[in-house]
Design a protein around this motif. Structure first.
Motif, PDB file in Angstrom:
ATOM      1  N   ARG A  91      49.615   4.072  36.534  1.00 16.29           N
ATOM      2  CA  ARG A  91      48.843   5.262  36.889  1.00 16.29           C
ATOM      3  C   ARG A  91      47.950   5.683  35.718  1.00 16.29           C
ATOM      4  NH1 ARG A  91      54.118   6.732  38.704  1.00 16.29           N
ATOM      5  NH2 ARG A  91      54.302   6.717  40.995  1.00 16.29           N
ATOM      6  N   LYS A  92      47.150   6.686  35.991  1.00 15.34           N
ATOM      7  CA  LYS A  92      46.224   7.180  34.979  1.00 15.34           C
ATOM      8  C   LYS A  92      46.962   7.708  33.750  1.00 15.34           C
ATOM      9  CE  LYS A  92      42.624  10.707  34.336  1.00 15.34           C
ATOM     10  NZ  LYS A  92      41.867  11.809  34.998  1.00 15.34           N
ATOM     11  N   ASP A  93      48.153   8.341  33.974  1.00 11.65           N
ATOM     12  CA  ASP A  93      48.884   8.912  32.853  1.00 11.65           C
ATOM     13  C   ASP A  93      49.772   7.892  32.135  1.00 11.65           C
ATOM     14  OD1 ASP A  93      50.898   8.471  34.646  1.00 11.65           O
ATOM     15  OD2 ASP A  93      51.524  10.574  34.850  1.00 11.65           O
ATOM     16  N   GLY A  94      49.660   6.619  32.548  1.00  8.75           N
ATOM     17  CA  GLY A  94      50.422   5.567  31.885  1.00  8.75           C
ATOM     18  C   GLY A  94      51.763   5.261  32.515  1.00  8.75           C
ATOM     19  N   THR A  95      52.234   6.118  33.457  1.00 10.79           N
ATOM     20  CA  THR A  95      53.500   5.827  34.131  1.00 10.79           C
ATOM     21  C   THR A  95      53.300   4.681  35.117  1.00 10.79           C
ATOM     22  OG1 THR A  95      53.021   7.488  35.822  1.00 10.79           O
ATOM     23  CG2 THR A  95      54.296   8.206  33.894  1.00 10.79           C
ATOM     24  N   GLN A  96      54.408   4.057  35.467  1.00 16.29           N
ATOM     25  CA  GLN A  96      54.338   2.885  36.338  1.00 16.29           C
ATOM     26  C   GLN A  96      55.069   3.138  37.647  1.00 16.29           C
ATOM     27  OE1 GLN A  96      55.840  -0.501  34.199  1.00 16.29           O
ATOM     28  NE2 GLN A  96      54.158  -0.549  32.732  1.00 16.29           N
ATOM     29  N   PHE A  97      54.619   2.473  38.697  1.00 20.46           N
ATOM     30  CA  PHE A  97      55.314   2.513  39.987  1.00 20.46           C
ATOM     31  C   PHE A  97      55.305   1.116  40.577  1.00 20.46           C
ATOM     32  CE2 PHE A  97      50.859   3.274  40.870  1.00 20.46           C
ATOM     33  CZ  PHE A  97      50.601   2.611  42.057  1.00 20.46           C
ATOM     34  N   TRP A  98      56.373   0.836  41.331  1.00 19.22           N
ATOM     35  CA  TRP A  98      56.506  -0.492  41.949  1.00 19.22           C
ATOM     36  C   TRP A  98      55.738  -0.489  43.266  1.00 19.22           C
ATOM     37  CZ3 TRP A  98      58.564  -4.784  39.829  1.00 19.22           C
ATOM     38  CH2 TRP A  98      58.770  -5.900  40.644  1.00 19.22           C
ATOM     39  N   ALA A  99      54.867  -1.448  43.433  1.00 18.99           N
ATOM     40  CA  ALA A  99      53.962  -1.430  44.577  1.00 18.99           C
ATOM     41  C   ALA A  99      53.959  -2.763  45.306  1.00 18.99           C
ATOM     42  CB  ALA A  99      52.546  -1.100  44.126  1.00 18.99           C
ATOM     43  N   ASN A 100      53.737  -2.650  46.610  1.00 19.52           N
ATOM     44  CA  ASN A 100      53.464  -3.827  47.443  1.00 19.52           C
ATOM     45  C   ASN A 100      51.958  -3.875  47.652  1.00 19.52           C
ATOM     46  OD1 ASN A 100      52.861  -4.677  50.534  1.00 19.52           O
ATOM     47  ND2 ASN A 100      54.497  -5.915  49.679  1.00 19.52           N
ATOM     48  N   THR A 101      51.311  -4.978  47.256  1.00 17.77           N
ATOM     49  CA  THR A 101      49.850  -5.090  47.283  1.00 17.77           C
ATOM     50  C   THR A 101      49.422  -6.253  48.170  1.00 17.77           C
ATOM     51  OG1 THR A 101      49.676  -4.185  45.054  1.00 17.77           O
ATOM     52  CG2 THR A 101      47.767  -5.386  45.895  1.00 17.77           C
ATOM     53  N   VAL A 102      48.450  -5.970  49.057  1.00 13.68           N
ATOM     54  CA  VAL A 102      47.878  -6.999  49.934  1.00 13.68           C
ATOM     55  C   VAL A 102      46.367  -7.035  49.691  1.00 13.68           C
ATOM     56  CG1 VAL A 102      47.478  -7.734  52.305  1.00 13.68           C
ATOM     57  CG2 VAL A 102      49.663  -6.651  51.676  1.00 13.68           C
ATOM     58  N   VAL A 103      45.840  -8.234  49.431  1.00  9.06           N
ATOM     59  CA  VAL A 103      44.402  -8.412  49.197  1.00  9.06           C
ATOM     60  C   VAL A 103      43.861  -9.373  50.254  1.00  9.06           C
ATOM     61  CG1 VAL A 103      42.603  -9.040  47.559  1.00  9.06           C
ATOM     62  CG2 VAL A 103      44.772  -8.064  46.725  1.00  9.06           C
ATOM     63  N   ILE A 119      45.109  -3.141  49.818  1.00  2.57           N
ATOM     64  CA  ILE A 119      46.026  -2.118  50.342  1.00  2.57           C
ATOM     65  C   ILE A 119      47.278  -2.124  49.475  1.00  2.57           C
ATOM     66  CG2 ILE A 119      47.366  -1.317  52.326  1.00  2.57           C
ATOM     67  CD1 ILE A 119      45.410  -2.815  54.125  1.00  2.57           C
ATOM     68  N   THR A 120      47.553  -0.996  48.866  1.00  4.48           N
ATOM     69  CA  THR A 120      48.709  -0.884  47.960  1.00  4.48           C
ATOM     70  C   THR A 120      49.605   0.262  48.428  1.00  4.48           C
ATOM     71  OG1 THR A 120      47.426  -1.694  46.087  1.00  4.48           O
ATOM     72  CG2 THR A 120      49.443  -0.466  45.588  1.00  4.48           C
ATOM     73  N   ARG A 121      50.930   0.021  48.453  1.00  4.88           N
ATOM     74  CA  ARG A 121      51.888   1.068  48.854  1.00  4.88           C
ATOM     75  C   ARG A 121      52.941   1.231  47.767  1.00  4.88           C
ATOM     76  NH1 ARG A 121      55.927   1.441  54.122  1.00  4.88           N
ATOM     77  NH2 ARG A 121      56.309   3.703  53.973  1.00  4.88           N
ATOM     78  N   ASP A 122      53.196   2.497  47.412  1.00 10.83           N
ATOM     79  CA  ASP A 122      54.222   2.803  46.410  1.00 10.83           C
ATOM     80  C   ASP A 122      55.600   2.677  47.081  1.00 10.83           C
ATOM     81  OD1 ASP A 122      55.961   3.822  44.547  1.00 10.83           O
ATOM     82  OD2 ASP A 122      54.831   5.649  44.147  1.00 10.83           O
ATOM     83  N   ILE A 123      56.385   1.677  46.683  1.00  6.55           N
ATOM     84  CA  ILE A 123      57.719   1.464  47.275  1.00  6.55           C
ATOM     85  C   ILE A 123      58.801   1.608  46.213  1.00  6.55           C
ATOM     86  CG2 ILE A 123      56.867   0.003  49.154  1.00  6.55           C
ATOM     87  CD1 ILE A 123      57.749  -2.435  47.526  1.00  6.55           C
ATOM     88  N   ARG A 126      62.157   2.972  47.563  1.00  6.64           N
ATOM     89  CA  ARG A 126      62.865   1.996  48.395  1.00  6.64           C
ATOM     90  C   ARG A 126      63.529   0.928  47.544  1.00  6.64           C
ATOM     91  NH1 ARG A 126      59.453  -1.704  52.352  1.00  6.64           N
ATOM     92  NH2 ARG A 126      59.409  -3.027  50.493  1.00  6.64           N
ATOM     93  N   VAL A 127      62.789   0.461  46.518  1.00  3.39           N
ATOM     94  CA  VAL A 127      63.342  -0.573  45.639  1.00  3.39           C
ATOM     95  C   VAL A 127      64.543  -0.030  44.861  1.00  3.39           C
ATOM     96  CG1 VAL A 127      62.869  -2.003  43.618  1.00  3.39           C
ATOM     97  CG2 VAL A 127      61.182  -1.833  45.457  1.00  3.39           C
ATOM     98  N   ARG A 128      64.395   1.212  44.381  1.00  8.67           N
ATOM     99  CA  ARG A 128      65.514   1.811  43.658  1.00  8.67           C
ATOM    100  C   ARG A 128      66.740   1.959  44.555  1.00  8.67           C
ATOM    101  NH1 ARG A 128      62.119   6.500  40.405  1.00  8.67           N
ATOM    102  NH2 ARG A 128      61.371   5.146  38.695  1.00  8.67           N
ATOM    103  N   ALA A 129      66.516   2.366  45.813  1.00  8.86           N
ATOM    104  CA  ALA A 129      67.630   2.502  46.743  1.00  8.86           C
ATOM    105  C   ALA A 129      68.289   1.160  46.999  1.00  8.86           C
ATOM    106  CB  ALA A 129      67.137   3.114  48.060  1.00  8.86           C
ATOM    107  N   GLN A 130      67.449   0.114  47.143  1.00 15.01           N
ATOM    108  CA  GLN A 130      68.004  -1.221  47.354  1.00 15.01           C
ATOM    109  C   GLN A 130      68.794  -1.685  46.142  1.00 15.01           C
ATOM    110  OE1 GLN A 130      64.448  -3.434  48.282  1.00 15.01           O
ATOM    111  NE2 GLN A 130      64.611  -3.034  50.497  1.00 15.01           N
ATOM    112  N   GLU A 131      68.245  -1.389  44.955  1.00 17.38           N
ATOM    113  CA  GLU A 131      68.950  -1.788  43.740  1.00 17.38           C
ATOM    114  C   GLU A 131      70.269  -1.028  43.601  1.00 17.38           C
ATOM    115  OE1 GLU A 131      66.149  -1.045  40.673  1.00 17.38           O
ATOM    116  OE2 GLU A 131      65.131  -2.983  40.864  1.00 17.38           O
ATOM    117  N   ALA A 132      70.236   0.278  43.961  1.00 16.93           N
ATOM    118  CA  ALA A 132      71.464   1.070  43.890  1.00 16.93           C
ATOM    119  C   ALA A 132      72.494   0.555  44.879  1.00 16.93           C
ATOM    120  CB  ALA A 132      71.158   2.543  44.166  1.00 16.93           C
TER     121      ALA A 132
END
Length: 635
Positions: A91-103, A119-123, A126-132
């Motif tokens: 992101r602009k502030d330097g934080t990161q998010f896990w995304a699914n990207t389709v080009v 098309i990018t979606r912040d998941i 969902r990933v954290r829940a799956q990991e948990a």
């Protein structure tokens, strides 16, 4: 016209894309420079459209991905077919998010590449829940695997073993690779397999939600062990059966210990029976020898004595001895529950009231005798003479236990607490409890445990046979009831005789305990007649002569189910009483009766919110009362 419509449709589509908030949707040139930007992209990356147009889309890639030239690889792949991947975006502030990207590539009518859509979606969540979930499943697997005292494993719906823990390997002797894929019936004995117990276990678990039982199971080496088994069905979110969870514990040592304890108890019981039989024989012999001594010597004296007066005294003494022998025999039969009894409907309160003078003569002047009798008790089925004898025995025992001044209280009450009879196993909902409580010296725990043994007594020789409490115990058993004794040294003794009430044929079918009906009327004759009518129907009727008296009864007796009240009464009328009574007991049912049925009364009833309760016209009939009570008792 057609061209205008197409342009309008394209504009609407662009407008729709630009307002999608859950997905970052934007376009880039063939070189990767951003050419459009929607609201979802702004929310995901925190960049405004003016900040990113004309910039390379690698702006959102991590430094590692730029070093590996992932953006260029994505465009190259997308130009040939399609690119889809997951990874970290910045992101602009330097934080990161896990995304699914389709080009996807965008081409013109000549198939020339003119750009790409991204098309990018912040998941991340969902990933954290799956990991948990994965971590939780791993922890659960580790937990199950680390359990060694229980065999914990899963079965398929048909009973095939699909998992195996360390405890299962230890208890049953099979390693995981030997047993996974095999049917769990191989742990059963041949007899149980022939009887179909494995299939019964699974069907029971599926049908009832759980199967639990103990039985013999077979280890890998053929030896047997006694197992406690629990099988629970496992279902998916749709409720479909997907298998079973099975937990087995080796309780062989506990079984052997229980068997040994049972054998020890049986041996002790046999020993106690021999000891009791010895005491019984000795006691009977002692008492009957004394009685026979009187009779035999009396007969001898009669042969020698010619004086008529002396002969009569001898005959009277022999007669008393014979009657004493008959009473002793009756007490023995009472303890053995084999004496002939003449059971009849008996009201305990009436028996105690009429028998009170006899009880008072049986105690000393420095002992007070009080009767605390609950009103309106239903009848019991008992031998009245033996009930009187039982109460007299208890009072005499209480008298002998009191040294100096003291008090004996005889009380009765209705007990509607559900209980199980130890001798029949059937539920009896209502008992009449008859208690005799004294302020005597009390008993030690050891003495209390042996108090009902025949011929067991702590009294001096010649002052008691030890059969008094045994006779009471026998009466309780033959009447379908129980006897309990509570005592401790220095605190007196309480003996409670519990005898079932007489089941009424017209009582509510759902319970053997009569429903309590509170009858309210200011006319004594009407009140008495209504109470008798309701009791004849098998209900337990209480009476009150005013609204306030009725409320007092309701506040002290939560078991009252139905209020049967006259409407026209001085002071608080029936409508006011019913309204206040329902506030006091919301589950209370109400029947109102009046000789002044009119529209004004019906309006008043509506004003009090009593429309749902029946209103009987006086004079009401037996059938009217029976019908209304039955309706309310069954709803």
């Amino acid at each position: 016209m057609t061209f205008h419509v197409k342009r309008l449709a394209a504009h609407q589509f662009e407008q729709f894309i630009s307002e999608v908030a859950d997905y970052a949707i934007y376009t880039i040139s063939p070189e990767g420079e951003i050419t459009s930007w929607n609201v979802g992209a702004e929310q995901s990356t925190q960049y405004a459209e003016t900040e990113v147009l004309g910039k390379h889309f690698s702006l959102f890639c991590t430094a590692e991905d730029r070093i590996t030239r992932l953006p260029e690889v994505a465009l190259r792949v997308a130009a040939e077919q399609r690119f889809e991947g997951e990874g970290w975006c910045v992101r602009k502030d330097g934080t990161q998010f896990w995304a699914n990207t389709v080009v996807d590539a965008v081409r013109d009518v000549t198939a020339k590449l003119i750009g790409f859509t991204v098309i990018t979606r912040d998941i991340t969540e969902r990933v954290r829940a799956q990991e948990a979930l994965y971590a939780s499943e791993q922890q659960f697997r580790l937990l199950v695997q680390s359990v060694t005292d229980y065999a914990i494993y899963l079965l398929s719906p048909s009973g095939i073993v699909t998992s195996w823990n360390t405890g299962a390997a230890r208890i049953k002797g099979y390693e995981s690779e030997e047993i996974v894929g095999q049917h769990f019936s191989r742990f059963y004995t041949n007899e149980d397999k022939a009887a179909g117990l494995p299939e019964i276990a699974l069907k029971t678990a599926e049908r009832e939600g759980r199967f639990e039982r103990e039985g013999w199971r077979v280890r890998r080496d053929g030896t047997r062990f006694w197992a406690h088994v629990v099988i629970d069905p496992v279902r998916d979110r749709m409720g479909q059966l997907i298998g079973f969870a099975k937990v087995t514990r080796d309780v062989t040592a506990k079984r052997y210990a229980d068997d040994a304890l049972a054998r020890a108890k049986d041996a002790l019981f046999q020993s106690q029976k021999v000891e009791a039989l010895g005491k019984l024989t000795g006691g009977v012999s002692h008492d009957f020898n004394n009685l026979l001594n009187v009779i035999v010597n009396g007969l001898h004296l009669l042969k020698l004595e010619s004086n008529r007066e002396t002969q009569q005294r001898t005959i009277d003494t022999m007669e008393r001895a014979a009657k004493r022998g008959a009473k002793l025999t009756q007490q023995l039969l009472a303890f053995a529950r084999q004496q002939p009894i003449r059971q009849e409907h008996v009201n305990v309160n009436q028996v105690l009231t009429s028998f009170e003078p006899v009880l008072r003569r049986a105690i000393r002047s420095d002992i007070s005798l009080d009767l605390s009798l609950a009103p309106h008790l239903p009848d019991i089925l008992v031998d009245e003479a033996q009930l009187e004898a039982a109460v007299l025995n208890l009072v005499v025992n209480a008298r002998d236990a009191i040294q100096g001044n003291g008090r004996i209280v005889i009380s009765t009450e209705l007990d509607d607490t559900p209980a199980k009879r130890p001798d029949t196993g059937t539920g009896i909902a209502c008992d009449i409890l008859l208690r005799v409580e004294d302020t005597g010296t009390g008993m030690s725990e050891e003495v209390a445990q042996r108090a009902i043994e025949p011929f067991y007594t702590t009294k001096p020789l010649g002052e008691g046979t030890g059969l008094g409490l045994s006779q009471v115990y026998g009466l309780a058993g033959q009447s379908g009831g129980t006897l309990t004794l509570a005592s401790s040294l220095g605190r007196g003794t309480i003996v409670t005789l519990a005898i079932p009430i007489v089941a009424s044929a017209t009582a509510n079918a759902s319970t053997s305990c009569p429903i309590k009906v509170l009858v309210v009327d200011d006319q004594p004759e009407v009140l008495e007649m209504t109470v008798q009518l309701i009791e004849s129907l098998g209900y337990l009727a209480l009476s009150a002569h005013s609204g306030q008296a009725a409320l007092d009864l309701l506040s002290h007796d939560p078991d009252i189910s139905i209020l049967f009240s006259d409407v026209v009464m001085p002071g608080m009328n029936g409508l006011e009483l019913a309204s206040s009574a329902i506030e006091l007991a919301p589950m209370l049912k109400v029947i109102l009766a009046t000789g002044y049925m009119n529209s004004f009364l019906l309006e008043q009833r509506h004003g009090f919110g009593l429309d749902n309760f029946p209103l009987l016209q006086k004079p009401f009939s037996f059938e009217d009362v029976a019908r209304q009570l039955k309706v309310l008792a069954t709803t």
